[in-house]
Motif scaffolding. Structure first.
Motif, PDB file in Angstrom:
ATOM      1  N   GLY A 302       0.784  -1.137   0.038  1.00  0.00           N
ATOM      2  CA  GLY A 302      -0.018   0.079   0.198  1.00  0.00           C
ATOM      3  C   GLY A 302       0.965   1.248   0.020  1.00  0.00           C
ATOM      4  O   GLY A 302       0.611   2.337  -0.541  1.00  0.00           O
ATOM      5  N   THR A 303       1.764   1.249   0.751  1.00  0.00           N
ATOM      6  CA  THR A 303       2.739   2.507   1.023  1.00  0.00           C
ATOM      7  C   THR A 303       4.053   2.562   0.201  1.00  0.00           C
ATOM      8  O   THR A 303       4.796   3.313   0.242  1.00  0.00           O
ATOM      9  CB  THR A 303       3.011   2.826   2.364  1.00  0.00           C
ATOM     10  OG1 THR A 303       3.568   1.679   3.197  1.00  0.00           O
ATOM     11  CG2 THR A 303       1.774   3.054   3.074  1.00  0.00           C
ATOM     12  N   ARG A 304       4.471   1.382  -0.329  1.00  0.00           N
ATOM     13  CA  ARG A 304       5.726   1.041  -1.136  1.00  0.00           C
ATOM     14  C   ARG A 304       6.705   1.131   0.161  1.00  0.00           C
ATOM     15  O   ARG A 304       7.989   1.347  -0.243  1.00  0.00           O
ATOM     16  CB  ARG A 304       5.981   1.952  -2.406  1.00  0.00           C
ATOM     17  CG  ARG A 304       4.833   1.766  -3.218  1.00  0.00           C
ATOM     18  CD  ARG A 304       4.502   0.385  -3.872  1.00  0.00           C
ATOM     19  NE  ARG A 304       4.312   0.283  -5.031  1.00  0.00           N
ATOM     20  CZ  ARG A 304       2.665   0.463  -5.201  1.00  0.00           C
ATOM     21  NH1 ARG A 304       1.867   0.294  -4.171  1.00  0.00           N
ATOM     22  NH2 ARG A 304       2.151   0.568  -6.419  1.00  0.00           N
ATOM     23  N   ARG A 305       6.671   0.913   1.041  1.00  0.00           N
ATOM     24  CA  ARG A 305       7.921   0.962   2.348  1.00  0.00           C
ATOM     25  C   ARG A 305       8.235  -0.134   2.639  1.00  0.00           C
ATOM     26  O   ARG A 305       7.950  -1.020   2.639  1.00  0.00           O
ATOM     27  CB  ARG A 305       6.966   1.692   3.593  1.00  0.00           C
ATOM     28  CG  ARG A 305       8.135   1.836   4.748  1.00  0.00           C
ATOM     29  CD  ARG A 305       7.462   2.263   6.094  1.00  0.00           C
ATOM     30  NE  ARG A 305       8.516   2.259   7.064  1.00  0.00           N
ATOM     31  CZ  ARG A 305       8.239   2.605   8.417  1.00  0.00           C
ATOM     32  NH1 ARG A 305       6.792   2.725   8.780  1.00  0.00           N
ATOM     33  NH2 ARG A 305       9.107   2.494   9.290  1.00  0.00           N
ATOM     34  N   ILE A 306       9.719  -0.113   2.452  1.00  0.00           N
ATOM     35  CA  ILE A 306      10.600  -1.053   2.975  1.00  0.00           C
ATOM     36  C   ILE A 306      10.310  -1.474   4.720  1.00  0.00           C
ATOM     37  O   ILE A 306      11.133  -0.598   5.330  1.00  0.00           O
ATOM     38  CB  ILE A 306      11.956  -1.260   2.587  1.00  0.00           C
ATOM     39  CG1 ILE A 306      12.223  -0.926   1.084  1.00  0.00           C
ATOM     40  CG2 ILE A 306      12.901  -2.404   2.958  1.00  0.00           C
ATOM     41  CD1 ILE A 306      11.660  -2.102   0.194  1.00  0.00           C
ATOM     42  N   VAL A 307       9.456  -2.383   4.839  1.00  0.00           N
ATOM     43  CA  VAL A 307       9.303  -2.470   6.146  1.00  0.00           C
ATOM     44  C   VAL A 307      10.243  -3.397   7.114  1.00  0.00           C
ATOM     45  O   VAL A 307      10.380  -3.465   8.195  1.00  0.00           O
ATOM     46  CB  VAL A 307       8.037  -3.036   6.742  1.00  0.00           C
ATOM     47  CG1 VAL A 307       6.899  -2.017   6.018  1.00  0.00           C
ATOM     48  CG2 VAL A 307       7.607  -4.517   6.025  1.00  0.00           C
ATOM     49  N   GLY A 308      11.103  -4.238   6.391  1.00  0.00           N
ATOM     50  CA  GLY A 308      11.781  -5.241   7.002  1.00  0.00           C
ATOM     51  C   GLY A 308      13.083  -5.590   6.132  1.00  0.00           C
ATOM     52  O   GLY A 308      12.586  -5.960   4.858  1.00  0.00           O
ATOM     53  N   PHE A 309      14.088  -6.179   6.506  1.00  0.00           N
ATOM     54  CA  PHE A 309      15.190  -6.859   5.743  1.00  0.00           C
ATOM     55  C   PHE A 309      16.089  -7.539   6.491  1.00  0.00           C
ATOM     56  O   PHE A 309      16.105  -7.444   7.859  1.00  0.00           O
ATOM     57  CB  PHE A 309      15.974  -5.740   4.864  1.00  0.00           C
ATOM     58  CG  PHE A 309      17.073  -5.079   5.593  1.00  0.00           C
ATOM     59  CD1 PHE A 309      18.446  -5.276   5.661  1.00  0.00           C
ATOM     60  CD2 PHE A 309      16.572  -4.052   6.592  1.00  0.00           C
ATOM     61  CE1 PHE A 309      19.325  -4.784   6.449  1.00  0.00           C
ATOM     62  CE2 PHE A 309      17.528  -3.282   7.120  1.00  0.00           C
ATOM     63  CZ  PHE A 309      19.046  -3.686   7.467  1.00  0.00           C
ATOM     64  N   ASN A 441      13.082   4.781   1.219  1.00  0.00           N
ATOM     65  CA  ASN A 441      11.635   5.245   1.952  1.00  0.00           C
ATOM     66  C   ASN A 441      11.303   6.744   1.976  1.00  0.00           C
ATOM     67  O   ASN A 441      10.068   7.124   2.188  1.00  0.00           O
ATOM     68  CB  ASN A 441      11.769   4.638   3.289  1.00  0.00           C
ATOM     69  CG  ASN A 441      11.504   3.171   3.049  1.00  0.00           C
ATOM     70  OD1 ASN A 441      11.010   2.633   2.419  1.00  0.00           O
ATOM     71  ND2 ASN A 441      12.394   2.414   4.189  1.00  0.00           N
ATOM     72  N   ARG A 442      12.490   7.324   1.692  1.00  0.00           N
ATOM     73  CA  ARG A 442      12.089   9.058   1.976  1.00  0.00           C
ATOM     74  C   ARG A 442      12.266   9.624   0.286  1.00  0.00           C
ATOM     75  O   ARG A 442      12.114  10.893   0.347  1.00  0.00           O
ATOM     76  CB  ARG A 442      13.154   9.639   2.866  1.00  0.00           C
ATOM     77  CG  ARG A 442      12.857   9.323   4.240  1.00  0.00           C
ATOM     78  CD  ARG A 442      13.922   9.990   5.260  1.00  0.00           C
ATOM     79  NE  ARG A 442      13.610   9.708   6.427  1.00  0.00           N
ATOM     80  CZ  ARG A 442      13.860   8.444   7.056  1.00  0.00           C
ATOM     81  NH1 ARG A 442      14.204   7.206   6.713  1.00  0.00           N
ATOM     82  NH2 ARG A 442      13.438   8.451   8.375  1.00  0.00           N
ATOM     83  N   ARG A 443      12.172   8.927  -0.673  1.00  0.00           N
ATOM     84  CA  ARG A 443      12.278   9.245  -1.977  1.00  0.00           C
ATOM     85  C   ARG A 443      10.848   9.164  -2.616  1.00  0.00           C
ATOM     86  O   ARG A 443      10.193   8.423  -2.332  1.00  0.00           O
ATOM     87  CB  ARG A 443      13.178   8.625  -2.903  1.00  0.00           C
ATOM     88  CG  ARG A 443      13.727   9.326  -4.342  1.00  0.00           C
ATOM     89  CD  ARG A 443      14.934   8.541  -4.891  1.00  0.00           C
ATOM     90  NE  ARG A 443      14.866   7.214  -4.923  1.00  0.00           N
ATOM     91  CZ  ARG A 443      15.827   6.467  -4.221  1.00  0.00           C
ATOM     92  NH1 ARG A 443      16.923   6.964  -3.402  1.00  0.00           N
ATOM     93  NH2 ARG A 443      15.683   5.062  -4.368  1.00  0.00           N
ATOM     94  N   SER A 463       6.366  10.121  -0.916  1.00  0.00           N
ATOM     95  CA  SER A 463       7.318   9.024  -0.645  1.00  0.00           C
ATOM     96  C   SER A 463       6.857   7.992   0.247  1.00  0.00           C
ATOM     97  O   SER A 463       5.557   8.276   0.881  1.00  0.00           O
ATOM     98  CB  SER A 463       8.645   9.621   0.052  1.00  0.00           C
ATOM     99  OG  SER A 463       7.987   9.990   1.607  1.00  0.00           O
ATOM    100  N   PRO A 464       7.298   6.672   0.243  1.00  0.00           N
ATOM    101  CA  PRO A 464       6.578   5.803   1.308  1.00  0.00           C
ATOM    102  C   PRO A 464       6.478   6.200   2.688  1.00  0.00           C
ATOM    103  O   PRO A 464       5.342   5.804   3.409  1.00  0.00           O
ATOM    104  CB  PRO A 464       7.607   4.626   1.163  1.00  0.00           C
ATOM    105  CG  PRO A 464       8.369   4.907  -0.326  1.00  0.00           C
ATOM    106  CD  PRO A 464       8.379   6.140  -0.562  1.00  0.00           C
ATOM    107  N   MET A 465       7.420   6.835   3.187  1.00  0.00           N
ATOM    108  CA  MET A 465       7.366   7.360   4.398  1.00  0.00           C
ATOM    109  C   MET A 465       6.064   8.479   4.770  1.00  0.00           C
ATOM    110  O   MET A 465       5.299   8.530   5.548  1.00  0.00           O
ATOM    111  CB  MET A 465       8.524   7.899   5.183  1.00  0.00           C
ATOM    112  CG  MET A 465       9.660   6.931   5.222  1.00  0.00           C
ATOM    113  SD  MET A 465       8.929   5.636   6.501  1.00  0.00           S
ATOM    114  CE  MET A 465       8.562   6.601   7.928  1.00  0.00           C
ATOM    115  N   GLU A 466       5.925   9.323   3.546  1.00  0.00           N
ATOM    116  CA  GLU A 466       4.920  10.280   3.792  1.00  0.00           C
ATOM    117  C   GLU A 466       3.520   9.572   3.520  1.00  0.00           C
ATOM    118  O   GLU A 466       2.449   9.794   4.192  1.00  0.00           O
ATOM    119  CB  GLU A 466       5.105  11.313   2.617  1.00  0.00           C
ATOM    120  CG  GLU A 466       6.241  12.234   2.848  1.00  0.00           C
ATOM    121  CD  GLU A 466       6.471  12.898   1.795  1.00  0.00           C
ATOM    122  OE1 GLU A 466       7.146  14.030   1.911  1.00  0.00           O
ATOM    123  OE2 GLU A 466       6.184  12.633   0.379  1.00  0.00           O
ATOM    124  N   ALA A 467       3.557   8.400   2.633  1.00  0.00           N
ATOM    125  CA  ALA A 467       2.214   7.940   2.478  1.00  0.00           C
ATOM    126  C   ALA A 467       1.987   7.108   4.162  1.00  0.00           C
ATOM    127  O   ALA A 467       0.706   7.141   4.436  1.00  0.00           O
ATOM    128  CB  ALA A 467       2.270   6.809   1.510  1.00  0.00           C
TER     129      ALA A 467
END
Length: 684
Positions: A302-309, A441-443, A463-467
């Motif tokens: 949904g937000t395209r955020r990398i949540v884990g790696f 995440n901030r782009r 950006s993913p974090m803004e979403a």
């Protein structure tokens, strides 16, 4: 299982005619409950409840035989009323049996939505006896019985007992009882130790021969065998076993100790996951050899955020579990986990962890990576782009001649015992990887909605974090998983030998007082590349012993008060020698007085004094911004400072107050709280 079936679905099943026309005629004759069928073809559908019993049984059997792990019906919380031990304290055997029984309980709950619980149980038993269960459920039945005999079928009484235990105590109620080791001291132990615990350090055979001779002459009882003696000696800790064989000074080599250090250093609706072999070579931190790390990432669709790696040697089950633990602990619980059919995702361990967390796992079709383009694209925009910044890049578009030169140079330097200059160290690679993920995440992302930037007043993508922050502003809150379950998820592990309550990993020493009785024994050390301040020590059976801290046994070389007193004494001595020297030169008594640096022999006029005060206010340093430390220990100390200020009636800034209220909900808070509590008890 469905509640409505068409005549085409029912034709040919036991208890109904073999043709569609025959099924419709019988339904009309007997007045079966029906409804109009939605979709192409139209027609009617008949309710499951009005079908003949044998037809219902055939439909249930077909459903169970093709069942795969799906989301649980409801989320159960572990209750510690029956057993105060957490799931992380179970060994591997107990954990496997518990999760297998949990899978069977979940299957009964799903079947009970359509039929009664008793009928669901009887149907499951019949399918198990006839061998018609799906391969996954058949394996769980074997594990759940926890027997070594060949008869591992199910029974109605057993299934009802598992259901009752699960509803009363949660998943921990399904774990089998632990078989504790017999630690009783045999009657002959003291007599044997008289011959074994001697400063001459006799072998077990020599001590046993002397013990056997005297035991046979004095006692009429049967002498124990040497194998029984060896088994009992293995139960003793090294310190207890070697007492008498070593003197008090030599015995300290087996005990815990405090190291002295001269410096005092102060040290947060669909997930898609995939693994990627990094296109550049890196130095392996465990072996010192050159390798290509495997990076597993999870992206929130949904937000395209990398949540884990996670970073590992291969796309394995451990890498998947480590990535899940990182994502769930930092960003909350997922609803659906969308992965491919690789061995790192399509296995029973991942299914069991998914059942424990309460999520749903689904797989994409084989050879259909385009369906997961949401994670495939970041591999290029993040990982491939990062790999090209290193000289050791070996991608398909790398110049072959240059790649050959770098390959030969790095291997030559490694063979000579030198650190390869063209291959980055793992710490450099890991720091650059974290920075690349944060930048992503901030782009702005083209897959996210546009909005008007408040700074440039131009429209651009979020950006993913803004979403993510936008969803939180609209009232969405993450659902946090149980901290105990997250803590018990498996991390990458290595085997290490305990030396005086210390374990070594990545050239660092980690201390845990609970390792006092395990000197010289092998343990499993779980680590996290994101947090080098601690490791998690397990027994070889998988039971968690505790958290070992980096340099946890270090203390200051000298207390600060002793250094201050020594400094004052030195100053007084120097002043006394100066007075004696002045008296020798002048021949008279001399008085020496120290004038404080803040004192002044003159006063400024009022105008100049006011001007100086104004300049002092302008030059005064501004209030420092609220900064949160990166390591858990620093965060815990900062929280304790803020908490003491709150208890003292002091008001916090908005940033301090918000962080003070939110951080205790993080899993790191409970870990740090337990660690400092253990440290205080040890000092007491």
């Amino acid at each position: 299982m469905r509640n409505w079936y068409s005549a085409r679905d029912l034709a040919g099943l036991p208890g109904v005619p073999g043709t569609v026309q025959g099924v419709n005629y019988r339904a009309k004759r007997e007045g079966w409950e029906c409804q109009l069928r939605l979709g192409l073809g139209g027609g009617q559908e008949y309710a499951f409840a009005v079908l003949p019993k044998e037809t219902q049984a055939a439909l249930i059997a077909a459903s169970v035989a093709s069942s795969t792990p799906i989301a649980p019906v409801e989320q159960h919380v572990i209750s510690t009323g029956r057993d105060t031990k957490k799931a992380s304290h179970l060994n591997d055997s107990q954990y496997a049996v518990m999760t297998a029984r949990l899978t069977i309980v979940r299957e009964i709950e799903r079947m009970s939505q359509v039929v009664s619980q008793n009928r669901a149980i009887l149907t499951l038993i019949a399918l198990a006896q006839s061998g018609d269960l799906s391969p996954y459920l058949a394996e769980r039945v074997v594990l759940a019985n926890d027997r070594k005999t060949e008869d591992r079928s199910l029974s109605e009484r057993t299934l009802k007992r598992w259901l009752a235990d699960f509803r009363a105590h949660g998943e921990i109620g399904l774990a089998p009882a632990r078989r504790k080791q017999d630690m009783s001291v045999p009657a002959w132990a003291a007599e044997f130790l008289k011959h074994y615990q001697r400063p001459q350090k006799p072998s077990v055979e020599a001590a046993y021969e002397q013990f056997k001779q005297i035991h046979t002459e004095v006692h009429s009882s049967v002498c124990p065998s040497i194998h029984a003696v060896r088994r009992w000696l293995k139960k003793l800790s090294p310190e207890v076993r070697e007492r008498g064989r070593m003197g008090p000074h030599e015995l300290k080599a087996l005990q815990a100790y405090n190291s002295r250090k001269a410096d005092m250093l102060w040290p947060n609706d669909v997930w898609v996951a995939d693994g990627h072999t990094f296109d550049a070579e890196v130095i392996n931190p465990l072996t010192g050899q050159i390798f290509r790390p495997e990076i597993t990432m999870i992206i929130d669709w949904g937000t395209r955020r990398i949540v884990g790696f996670s970073v590992n040697l291969a796309e394995s089950t451990l890498a998947t579990l480590d990535t899940l633990r990182d994502g769930v602990s930092r960003c909350g619980m997922y609803k659906m986990f969308y992965v491919d059919n690789g061995s790192g995702f399509d296995n029973a361990v991942v299914y069991e962890v998914n059942d424990r967390l309460g999520g749903t796992i689904t797989h994409s079709l084989p050879y259909n990576s385009q369906a997961r383009g949401v994670i495939e694209r970041p591999h290029k925009t993040i990982l491939v782009r990062l790999a090209k910044t290193f000289d050791s890049y070996i991608g398909a578009d790398m110049d072959k001649e240059a790649s050959t030169k770098i390959h030969k140079l790095s291997r030559k330097q490694l063979a000579l015992g030198l650190a390869p200059t063209v291959v980055p160290e793992f710490s450099v690679f890991f720091a650059d990887l974290q920075q690349a993920l944060d930048d992503y995440n901030r782009r702005p992302h083209r897959g996210l909605p546009k909005f008007r930037d408040p700074l440039t007043l131009r429209k651009r993508h979020q950006s993913p974090m803004e979403a993510w922050k936008s969803a939180e502003a609209e009232g969405w809150e993450p659902l946090l998983a149980d901290a105990d379950i997250v803590e018990s998820l498996t991390r990458p592990q290595v085997e290490r030998t305990v030396r005086r309550c210390l374990v070594q990993w990545n050239s660092n020493s980690y201390y845990l007082k609970d390792l006092d009785g395990l000197h010289g024994e092998e343990v499993r050390v779980a680590y996290d590349f994101r947090d080098s301040s601690r490791v998690w020590v397990h027994t070889m059976d998988g039971e968690l012993i505790g958290e070992a801290l980096l340099d946890g046994n270090a203390s200051p070389a000298m207390p600060a008060t002793m250094l201050e007193k020594a400094s004052e004494k030195r100053e007084r001595g120097q002043l006394s020698r100066l007075v004696k020297k002045a008296k020798t030169i002048t021949g008279q008594d001399v008085e020496m007085r120290v004038i404080p640096a803040t004192s002044s022999n003159y006063e400024l006029p009022p105008e100049q004094l006011a001007e100086a005060q104004r300049f002092a206010q302008l030059a005064a340093p501004k209030a420092q911004t609220f900064e949160i430390p990166a390591d858990p220990i620093g965060k815990y100390r900062l929280w304790k400072q803020l908490d003491s200020r709150v208890k003292g009636g002091e008001l916090l800034s908005p940033e301090e107050a918000q962080w003070h209220d939110r951080w205790p909900k993080h899993s790191d808070y409970s870990s740090m709280q337990r660690m400092f509590a253990h440290a205080e008890q040890a000092r007491a």
